[in-house]
Design an enzyme around this catalytic site. Sequence first.
Site, PDB file in Angstrom:
ATOM      1  N   HIS A  65       0.819  -1.213   0.000  1.00 60.20           N
ATOM      2  CA  HIS A  65       0.000   0.000   0.000  1.00 60.20           C
ATOM      3  C   HIS A  65       0.858   1.271   0.000  1.00 60.20           C
ATOM      4  CE1 HIS A  65       0.490  -0.381   4.489  1.00 60.20           C
ATOM      5  NE2 HIS A  65       0.559   0.944   4.399  1.00 60.20           N
ATOM      6  N   ASP A  71      -0.551  -7.405   0.704  1.00 65.01           N
ATOM      7  CA  ASP A  71       0.037  -6.106   1.044  1.00 65.01           C
ATOM      8  C   ASP A  71       1.551  -6.251   1.065  1.00 65.01           C
ATOM      9  OD1 ASP A  71       0.396  -3.500   1.682  1.00 65.01           O
ATOM     10  OD2 ASP A  71      -0.413  -3.625   3.708  1.00 65.01           O
ATOM     11  N   GLY A  99       3.479   5.727   9.269  1.00 62.12           N
ATOM     12  CA  GLY A  99       4.872   5.771   8.856  1.00 62.12           C
ATOM     13  C   GLY A  99       5.616   4.484   9.147  1.00 62.12           C
ATOM     14  N   SER A 126       4.443   1.557   8.361  1.00 61.31           N
ATOM     15  CA  SER A 126       4.082   0.600   7.315  1.00 61.31           C
ATOM     16  C   SER A 126       5.305   0.145   6.531  1.00 61.31           C
ATOM     17  CB  SER A 126       3.089   1.226   6.340  1.00 61.31           C
ATOM     18  OG  SER A 126       1.791   1.178   6.843  1.00 61.31           O
ATOM     19  N   SER A 152       1.819  -4.111   7.922  1.00 60.80           N
ATOM     20  CA  SER A 152       0.732  -3.754   7.022  1.00 60.80           C
ATOM     21  C   SER A 152      -0.189  -2.710   7.649  1.00 60.80           C
ATOM     22  CB  SER A 152      -0.079  -4.989   6.652  1.00 60.80           C
ATOM     23  OG  SER A 152      -1.229  -4.641   5.931  1.00 60.80           O
TER      24      SER A 152
END
Length: 381
Positions: A225, A253, A333, A335, A350
């Site tokens: 993402h 993801d 942030g 992720s 994720s």
Amino acid sequence: MRRTTVIRTGLSALLVIGAWATAGLVPATAAPSPTSEAPASAGLLSAMQKDLGLTKGQAEARLAAEKTATAVDGKARRAAGPAYGGSWFNADSGTLTVAVTTAGKADAVRATGATVRLVEHSARQLDAAKAKIDALSAPAGVASWHVDPKANKVVVNVVTAQKNDNDVRSFLARARQAGPVTVEETATAPQTFAAGTVGGDPYYTGNVRCSIGFSVYGGFVTAGHCGQAGAGVSGWDGSYIGNFQGSSFPDNDYAWVNVGSGWWTVPVVLGWGSVSDQLVRGSNEAPIGASICRSGSTTHWRCGNVLAKNETVNYSQGAVHQMTKTSVCAEGGDSGGSFISGDQAQGVTSGGWGNCSSGGETWYQPVNEILGRYGLTLHTA
């Protein structure tokens, strides 16, 4: 690179920082873990003491027990054969419990060093039930669902405030037709943890900041993402790193970014000064119940436990399948950052709910699936 500080050099060298991920579907192409066992770093033990409420001795004992349980798990699965019903680690006893549907397999499984529990449904049956639920269209009030080997059912999590919604009730009715299902409530719906550019660390694509996951030969893996295939990526210092070579979100993801322009890869997860930087030696999958830590560019180093595997998470952008749920907190942030258990890479961050002030839960996409999907090899020490 352009700086020499430990943190920034680590980032420039593509160290692992935070993680969200799904469970592995394809065998990993990671190099095997060496037979020699490196002692746990003082920083890792300190983080486990802080986040898990352990003494130093308890943290050392738990890491040793989890390493043994991880090795036993594969042997027990083979011994159980079609009767295998899943497994989980018990932190109090330091043992791995393996569920089986046939009493005749119990002795063979016990011989591997596991504790045995007889159950009604095999892992194959539970996975089949979950696959039927995956085919349904879930409303926003349904947060996630996963196979729970301990409960021997598929657990569907619904948002408390929306549990009486007609669409939620309809979804649950159809889910129960798929197989053994139990319903649990959660206060908040999950969301991804990307963030706008706010200065500081990791990598950027457009106005989005995310965290590097794990170094692979030729680049690094991260969350899907965070960017689409072809999108350019810059580092903490604004210099060009490479491009997203592959990306999948939702449904999965995960993504990977190639590395060039003076950047290189190293088999390290950043400790952010909270712990020493952690070497990555392989990607053996930790069992449910094992301790796990996460490194990310916003909340840095955090630890918790593996809560569930093979969970489908229903984000507003669409469902993501075969994720692993943890009790580790995260924020925007983080992720894409790395999840690691001991010295074994587990996955990339994720999304989740909550934050690192009040607590919450976070999901990661298992790293072995990402390696298999793109034919990548994990960079190991």
